[in-house]
Structure formats: C-alpha cells, structure tokens
Scaffold this motif. Structure first.
Motif, PDB file in Angstrom:
ATOM      1  N   UNK A  11     -56.942   4.230  25.287  1.00  0.00           N
ATOM      2  CA  UNK A  11     -58.309   5.131  25.733  1.00  0.00           C
ATOM      3  C   UNK A  11     -59.442   3.931  27.201  1.00  0.00           C
ATOM      4  N   UNK A  12     -59.084   5.177  28.141  1.00  0.00           N
ATOM      5  CA  UNK A  12     -59.839   4.801  29.472  1.00  0.00           C
ATOM      6  C   UNK A  12     -61.100   4.769  29.451  1.00  0.00           C
ATOM      7  N   UNK A  13     -61.990   4.147  29.472  1.00  0.00           N
ATOM      8  CA  UNK A  13     -63.936   3.689  29.474  1.00  0.00           C
ATOM      9  C   UNK A  13     -64.325   4.876  30.024  1.00  0.00           C
ATOM     10  N   UNK A  14     -63.503   4.988  31.134  1.00  0.00           N
ATOM     11  CA  UNK A  14     -64.505   6.359  32.848  1.00  0.00           C
ATOM     12  C   UNK A  14     -63.497   7.236  32.824  1.00  0.00           C
ATOM     13  N   UNK A  37     -67.735   9.502  46.231  1.00  0.00           N
ATOM     14  CA  UNK A  37     -66.089   9.577  46.205  1.00  0.00           C
ATOM     15  C   UNK A  37     -65.984   8.105  46.035  1.00  0.00           C
ATOM     16  N   UNK A  38     -67.261   7.358  45.418  1.00  0.00           N
ATOM     17  CA  UNK A  38     -67.449   6.410  44.882  1.00  0.00           C
ATOM     18  C   UNK A  38     -67.129   5.514  43.897  1.00  0.00           C
ATOM     19  N   UNK A  39     -67.001   6.782  43.341  1.00  0.00           N
ATOM     20  CA  UNK A  39     -67.667   6.948  41.488  1.00  0.00           C
ATOM     21  C   UNK A  39     -65.666   7.051  42.104  1.00  0.00           C
ATOM     22  N   UNK A  40     -64.566   7.877  42.563  1.00  0.00           N
ATOM     23  CA  UNK A  40     -63.241   8.394  42.631  1.00  0.00           C
ATOM     24  C   UNK A  40     -63.319   6.611  42.568  1.00  0.00           C
ATOM     25  N   UNK A  41     -63.141   6.007  43.848  1.00  0.00           N
ATOM     26  CA  UNK A  41     -62.344   4.974  44.049  1.00  0.00           C
ATOM     27  C   UNK A  41     -62.789   3.394  42.905  1.00  0.00           C
ATOM     28  N   UNK A  42     -63.491   3.527  42.054  1.00  0.00           N
ATOM     29  CA  UNK A  42     -64.194   3.052  41.029  1.00  0.00           C
ATOM     30  C   UNK A  42     -63.166   3.357  39.893  1.00  0.00           C
ATOM     31  N   UNK A  43     -62.664   4.469  39.772  1.00  0.00           N
ATOM     32  CA  UNK A  43     -62.190   4.988  38.402  1.00  0.00           C
ATOM     33  C   UNK A  43     -60.505   4.512  38.559  1.00  0.00           C
ATOM     34  N   UNK A  45     -59.768   2.534  40.937  1.00  0.00           N
ATOM     35  CA  UNK A  45     -59.315   0.939  40.605  1.00  0.00           C
ATOM     36  C   UNK A  45     -59.451   0.605  39.273  1.00  0.00           C
ATOM     37  N   UNK A  46     -59.870   0.786  38.449  1.00  0.00           N
ATOM     38  CA  UNK A  46     -60.020   0.582  36.976  1.00  0.00           C
ATOM     39  C   UNK A  46     -58.561   0.947  36.580  1.00  0.00           C
ATOM     40  N   UNK A  47     -58.024   2.246  37.056  1.00  0.00           N
ATOM     41  CA  UNK A  47     -56.498   2.565  36.186  1.00  0.00           C
ATOM     42  C   UNK A  47     -55.796   1.525  36.853  1.00  0.00           C
ATOM     43  N   UNK A  49     -56.496  -1.679  37.301  1.00  0.00           N
ATOM     44  CA  UNK A  49     -56.021  -2.951  36.554  1.00  0.00           C
ATOM     45  C   UNK A  49     -55.603  -2.691  35.593  1.00  0.00           C
ATOM     46  N   UNK A  50     -56.508  -1.226  34.563  1.00  0.00           N
ATOM     47  CA  UNK A  50     -55.332  -1.309  33.553  1.00  0.00           C
ATOM     48  C   UNK A  50     -53.727  -1.081  33.647  1.00  0.00           C
ATOM     49  N   UNK A  51     -53.405  -0.802  34.196  1.00  0.00           N
ATOM     50  CA  UNK A  51     -51.845  -0.379  34.826  1.00  0.00           C
ATOM     51  C   UNK A  51     -51.226  -2.010  35.079  1.00  0.00           C
ATOM     52  N   UNK A  52     -51.965  -3.153  35.684  1.00  0.00           N
ATOM     53  CA  UNK A  52     -51.236  -3.720  35.578  1.00  0.00           C
ATOM     54  C   UNK A  52     -51.121  -5.080  34.914  1.00  0.00           C
ATOM     55  N   UNK A  53     -51.942  -4.472  33.630  1.00  0.00           N
ATOM     56  CA  UNK A  53     -52.770  -5.477  32.599  1.00  0.00           C
ATOM     57  C   UNK A  53     -51.390  -4.851  31.303  1.00  0.00           C
ATOM     58  N   UNK A  54     -50.822  -3.883  31.337  1.00  0.00           N
ATOM     59  CA  UNK A  54     -50.311  -3.162  30.702  1.00  0.00           C
ATOM     60  C   UNK A  54     -48.245  -3.797  30.893  1.00  0.00           C
TER      61      UNK A  54
END
Length: 72
Positions: A11-14, A37-43, A45-47, A49-54
């Motif tokens: 589950x992603x938090x956003x 647009x800022x929210x899109x860029x944040x989401x 970037x988070x996605x 980061x998850x892909x790189x960690x997994x």
C-alpha cells in the motif's frame, strides 16, 4: 478492495484523484492548478522511490520469487 492471499500488496500512503480533468489539464498537457501539479510531482517521486526500494527486495528473493510469484 483487496485480499491478503495470493498477492504481494504494498500500500502506498498517497494517491491522486483527478476531478474535472478537462478543466485541470489542457489539450497541450499543461496543468492549470499549481497546487495539484505539485501534488502530482510529489506522488510520482514517492512512487519512484518505492519502485527503487522494492527492486532490492526482488533481487534478494531472486529465483524463489518465480516459484512463489503469487504469495501464499
């Protein structure tokens, strides 16, 4: 809705909800709302980061992931 059997749910938090898409993004793909647009860029970037960690998890599990690809 999701169950916990036969999957590897993470589950992603956003999340993003696009309301009134025709008014939000023009035909030239220009967003008219700076906050959104800022929210899109944040989401995104988070996605990423998850892909790189997994990726490390997939590499660690290796061949066993192919054998047990659906979890339980």
């Amino acid at each position: 809705m999701t169950g916990f059997k036969n999957n590897h749910v993470c589950f992603l938090p956003d999340h993003l909800i696009f309301r009134n898409g025709k008014n939000l993004i023009s035909a030239d793909l220009i967003c008219s709302d700076d906050v959104f647009e800022g929210r899109v860029h944040y989401a995104l970037k988070l996605l990423k980061s998850y892909a790189e960690a997994l990726k490390q998890v997939r590499e660690t599990v290796g061949e066993e992931l192919e054998i047990y690809q659906y979890g339980m």
